[in-house]
Design a protein around this motif. Structure first.
Motif, PDB file in Angstrom:
ATOM      1  N   ALA A 126       0.823  -1.207   0.000  1.00 50.61           N
ATOM      2  CA  ALA A 126       0.000   0.000   0.000  1.00 50.61           C
ATOM      3  C   ALA A 126       0.860   1.261   0.000  1.00 50.61           C
ATOM      4  CB  ALA A 126      -0.925  -0.008   1.219  1.00 50.61           C
ATOM      5  N   ILE A 127       1.904   1.279   0.817  1.00 53.11           N
ATOM      6  CA  ILE A 127       2.792   2.443   0.866  1.00 53.11           C
ATOM      7  C   ILE A 127       3.491   2.627  -0.476  1.00 53.11           C
ATOM      8  CG2 ILE A 127       4.874   3.397   1.927  1.00 53.11           C
ATOM      9  CD1 ILE A 127       4.061   2.029   4.517  1.00 53.11           C
ATOM     10  N   SER A 128       3.931   1.528  -1.058  1.00 48.32           N
ATOM     11  CA  SER A 128       4.650   1.594  -2.330  1.00 48.32           C
ATOM     12  C   SER A 128       3.770   2.147  -3.440  1.00 48.32           C
ATOM     13  CB  SER A 128       5.169   0.201  -2.710  1.00 48.32           C
ATOM     14  OG  SER A 128       6.040  -0.300  -1.724  1.00 48.32           O
ATOM     15  N   GLU A 129       2.533   1.702  -3.495  1.00 48.27           N
ATOM     16  CA  GLU A 129       1.622   2.170  -4.537  1.00 48.27           C
ATOM     17  C   GLU A 129       1.210   3.621  -4.309  1.00 48.27           C
ATOM     18  OE1 GLU A 129      -1.485  -0.695  -4.401  1.00 48.27           O
ATOM     19  OE2 GLU A 129      -0.268  -2.289  -5.327  1.00 48.27           O
ATOM     20  N   ARG A 130       1.081   4.008  -3.067  1.00 47.46           N
ATOM     21  CA  ARG A 130       0.692   5.376  -2.711  1.00 47.46           C
ATOM     22  C   ARG A 130       1.774   6.380  -3.071  1.00 47.46           C
ATOM     23  NH1 ARG A 130       1.101   8.931   1.935  1.00 47.46           N
ATOM     24  NH2 ARG A 130      -0.893   9.928   2.427  1.00 47.46           N
ATOM     25  N   SER A 131       3.035   5.951  -3.102  1.00 51.53           N
ATOM     26  CA  SER A 131       4.169   6.866  -3.277  1.00 51.53           C
ATOM     27  C   SER A 131       4.245   7.467  -4.672  1.00 51.53           C
ATOM     28  CB  SER A 131       5.487   6.132  -2.988  1.00 51.53           C
ATOM     29  OG  SER A 131       5.759   5.174  -3.998  1.00 51.53           O
ATOM     30  N   GLY A 132       3.620   6.823  -5.658  1.00 56.14           N
ATOM     31  CA  GLY A 132       3.694   7.339  -7.019  1.00 56.14           C
ATOM     32  C   GLY A 132       5.093   7.307  -7.609  1.00 56.14           C
ATOM     33  N   GLY A 133       5.895   6.336  -7.181  1.00 59.90           N
ATOM     34  CA  GLY A 133       7.251   6.207  -7.716  1.00 59.90           C
ATOM     35  C   GLY A 133       8.291   7.006  -6.974  1.00 59.90           C
ATOM     36  N   ASP A 134       7.912   7.638  -5.867  1.00 59.28           N
ATOM     37  CA  ASP A 134       8.801   8.494  -5.081  1.00 59.28           C
ATOM     38  C   ASP A 134       9.331   7.696  -3.892  1.00 59.28           C
ATOM     39  OD1 ASP A 134       9.891  10.356  -3.284  1.00 59.28           O
ATOM     40  OD2 ASP A 134       8.477  11.927  -3.846  1.00 59.28           O
ATOM     41  N   MET A 135      10.598   7.267  -3.978  1.00 57.97           N
ATOM     42  CA  MET A 135      11.191   6.472  -2.909  1.00 57.97           C
ATOM     43  C   MET A 135      11.280   7.262  -1.608  1.00 57.97           C
ATOM     44  SD  MET A 135      12.561   3.555  -1.982  1.00 57.97           S
ATOM     45  CE  MET A 135      13.268   2.654  -3.378  1.00 57.97           C
ATOM     46  N   ARG A 136      11.640   8.523  -1.704  1.00 61.35           N
ATOM     47  CA  ARG A 136      11.782   9.344  -0.507  1.00 61.35           C
ATOM     48  C   ARG A 136      10.461   9.441   0.247  1.00 61.35           C
ATOM     49  NH1 ARG A 136      14.565  13.567  -2.561  1.00 61.35           N
ATOM     50  NH2 ARG A 136      12.684  14.672  -3.208  1.00 61.35           N
ATOM     51  N   SER A 137       9.375   9.633  -0.494  1.00 60.96           N
ATOM     52  CA  SER A 137       8.062   9.700   0.133  1.00 60.96           C
ATOM     53  C   SER A 137       7.698   8.376   0.791  1.00 60.96           C
ATOM     54  CB  SER A 137       7.016  10.064  -0.930  1.00 60.96           C
ATOM     55  OG  SER A 137       5.711   9.959  -0.407  1.00 60.96           O
ATOM     56  N   ALA A 138       7.985   7.271   0.110  1.00 59.35           N
ATOM     57  CA  ALA A 138       7.645   5.955   0.643  1.00 59.35           C
ATOM     58  C   ALA A 138       8.402   5.660   1.931  1.00 59.35           C
ATOM     59  CB  ALA A 138       7.936   4.880  -0.399  1.00 59.35           C
ATOM     60  N   VAL A 139       9.689   5.971   1.956  1.00 54.62           N
ATOM     61  CA  VAL A 139      10.498   5.718   3.155  1.00 54.62           C
ATOM     62  C   VAL A 139      10.032   6.606   4.303  1.00 54.62           C
ATOM     63  CG1 VAL A 139      12.820   5.849   4.134  1.00 54.62           C
ATOM     64  CG2 VAL A 139      12.491   4.912   1.841  1.00 54.62           C
ATOM     65  N   GLY A 140       9.680   7.852   3.986  1.00 52.26           N
ATOM     66  CA  GLY A 140       9.163   8.743   5.024  1.00 52.26           C
ATOM     67  C   GLY A 140       7.857   8.235   5.608  1.00 52.26           C
ATOM     68  N   ASP A 141       6.964   7.736   4.757  1.00 52.32           N
ATOM     69  CA  ASP A 141       5.703   7.179   5.243  1.00 52.32           C
ATOM     70  C   ASP A 141       5.943   5.949   6.106  1.00 52.32           C
ATOM     71  OD1 ASP A 141       4.257   9.118   3.966  1.00 52.32           O
ATOM     72  OD2 ASP A 141       3.589   7.847   2.306  1.00 52.32           O
ATOM     73  N   LEU A 142       6.878   5.110   5.690  1.00 52.65           N
ATOM     74  CA  LEU A 142       7.185   3.909   6.462  1.00 52.65           C
ATOM     75  C   LEU A 142       7.686   4.276   7.850  1.00 52.65           C
ATOM     76  CD1 LEU A 142       7.510   0.803   6.555  1.00 52.65           C
ATOM     77  CD2 LEU A 142       9.853   1.144   5.726  1.00 52.65           C
ATOM     78  N   GLN A 143       8.555   5.263   7.931  1.00 59.24           N
ATOM     79  CA  GLN A 143       9.065   5.664   9.236  1.00 59.24           C
ATOM     80  C   GLN A 143       7.951   6.231  10.112  1.00 59.24           C
ATOM     81  OE1 GLN A 143      12.192   8.616   9.197  1.00 59.24           O
ATOM     82  NE2 GLN A 143      12.740   8.204  11.331  1.00 59.24           N
ATOM     83  N   MET A 144       7.043   6.985   9.513  1.00 57.41           N
ATOM     84  CA  MET A 144       5.962   7.600  10.282  1.00 57.41           C
ATOM     85  C   MET A 144       5.071   6.548  10.935  1.00 57.41           C
ATOM     86  SD  MET A 144       3.028  10.309   9.034  1.00 57.41           S
ATOM     87  CE  MET A 144       4.282  11.500   8.545  1.00 57.41           C
ATOM     88  N   ILE A 145       4.686   5.547  10.175  1.00 53.99           N
ATOM     89  CA  ILE A 145       3.760   4.564  10.746  1.00 53.99           C
ATOM     90  C   ILE A 145       4.482   3.556  11.643  1.00 53.99           C
ATOM     91  CG2 ILE A 145       2.280   4.784   8.725  1.00 53.99           C
ATOM     92  CD1 ILE A 145       3.096   1.903   7.982  1.00 53.99           C
ATOM     93  N   SER A 146       5.816   3.491  11.550  1.00 52.59           N
ATOM     94  CA  SER A 146       6.578   2.519  12.344  1.00 52.59           C
ATOM     95  C   SER A 146       7.035   3.077  13.686  1.00 52.59           C
ATOM     96  CB  SER A 146       7.813   2.048  11.557  1.00 52.59           C
ATOM     97  OG  SER A 146       7.437   1.457  10.337  1.00 52.59           O
ATOM     98  N   SER A 147       6.859   4.376  13.883  1.00 51.30           N
ATOM     99  CA  SER A 147       7.364   5.011  15.100  1.00 51.30           C
ATOM    100  C   SER A 147       6.814   4.345  16.358  1.00 51.30           C
ATOM    101  CB  SER A 147       6.990   6.493  15.091  1.00 51.30           C
ATOM    102  OG  SER A 147       7.445   7.133  16.267  1.00 51.30           O
TER     103      SER A 147
END
Length: 256
Positions: free
Chosen positions: A220-241
């Motif tokens: 879900a995070i990967s598809e939401r990112s629209g091809g933006d790795m930086r955005s995907a990694v940032g989202d992953l960190q946010m939900i993993s906190s």
């Protein structure tokens, strides 16, 4: 890719897990080969016909990361400026002047007071973001075209150092007074990363952080990112906190 060193433990994950080698970049095999070919055209004491390299692509696809990794592998020092900042226009002009006279644009000295023999990559980020409006010069006046863009053109013309220009919009840089850059620079296009490539990287980060995950979360995070790795990694960190495992319920914080 190996685990990040202990000195990066408190960084944002986008920096902590930034690839340091070209081989570690995700999904860019072809462009890496092109970058290496351009870099090999530089040898100390000579300059290639195309002294600039334009890396074009949308935000978060790895352009700046690739440039820094290339410099590291070539043993080049890096002088990094944000070209969109009008305060850097004079610095760009200064580098053009000094670069036209000497290979050592920083006048650095190594051991025993000897001048450095290393090439220096001049890295200009946001090189296309030069079209600022100012009431003092009238609506519609292209400040970037008048000032910063011409400074970049002059830098490419005069430099004896490799120059890398990072852009989201190629036309924003090469239109108007920047047209000559089409002939003095190699151009490489970075494509959006696929959800599969991003998912692979996110799983690696979770493993390195010791965080369990439901595979649907990563997808879900990967598809939401629209091809933006930086955005995907940032989202992953946010939900993993503060968690040792992430599930689909954790996606609520991102507004899914």
């Amino acid at each position: 890719m190996g685990e990040a060193d202990s000195g990066t433990l408190n960084l944002y994950w986008t920096e902590k897990y930034r690839p340091r080698r070209l081989v570690d970049l995700t999904g860019h095999i072809k462009v890496i080969d092109q970058m290496k070919a351009w870099a090999r055209s530089w040898t100390f004491g000579t300059t290639p016909k195309k002294k600039g390299l334009i890396l074009e692509g949308e935000a978060g696809v790895g352009k700046t990361t690739a440039a820094l990794a290339l410099a590291s592998e070539m043993g080049w020092e890096v002088i990094e400026l944000n070209a969109s900042d009008s305060r850097n226009q004079e610095a760009i002009r200064l580098m053009a002047t000094r670069g036209s006279l000497s290979h050592d644009i920083t006048d650095s000295e190594g051991f025993a007071g000897k001048r450095s023999k290393r090439l220096k990559m001049i890295l200009l980020d946001e090189a296309d973001n030069l079209h600022e409006r100012s009431a003092s010069v009238g609506e519609g006046t292209d400040v970037g075209d008048r000032g910063g863009k011409r400074a970049i053109v002059e830098l490419i013309k005069m430099t004896k150092q490799p120059v890398v220009l990072i852009v989201n919009d190629l036309y924003g840089l090469t239109s108007g007074s920047g047209q000559s850059l089409n002939f003095t620079c190699e151009r490489i296009k970075f494509r959006r990363l696929s959800p599969i490539s991003i998912s692979r990287r996110l799983r690696e980060i979770c493993d390195l952080e010791g965080i369990g995950y439901e595979d649907e979360v990563i997808k879900a995070i990967s598809e939401r990112s629209g091809g933006d790795m930086r955005s995907a990694v940032g989202d992953l960190q946010m939900i993993s906190s503060g968690k040792d495992r992430i599930t689909l319920d954790d996606l609520d914080v991102l507004g899914f």
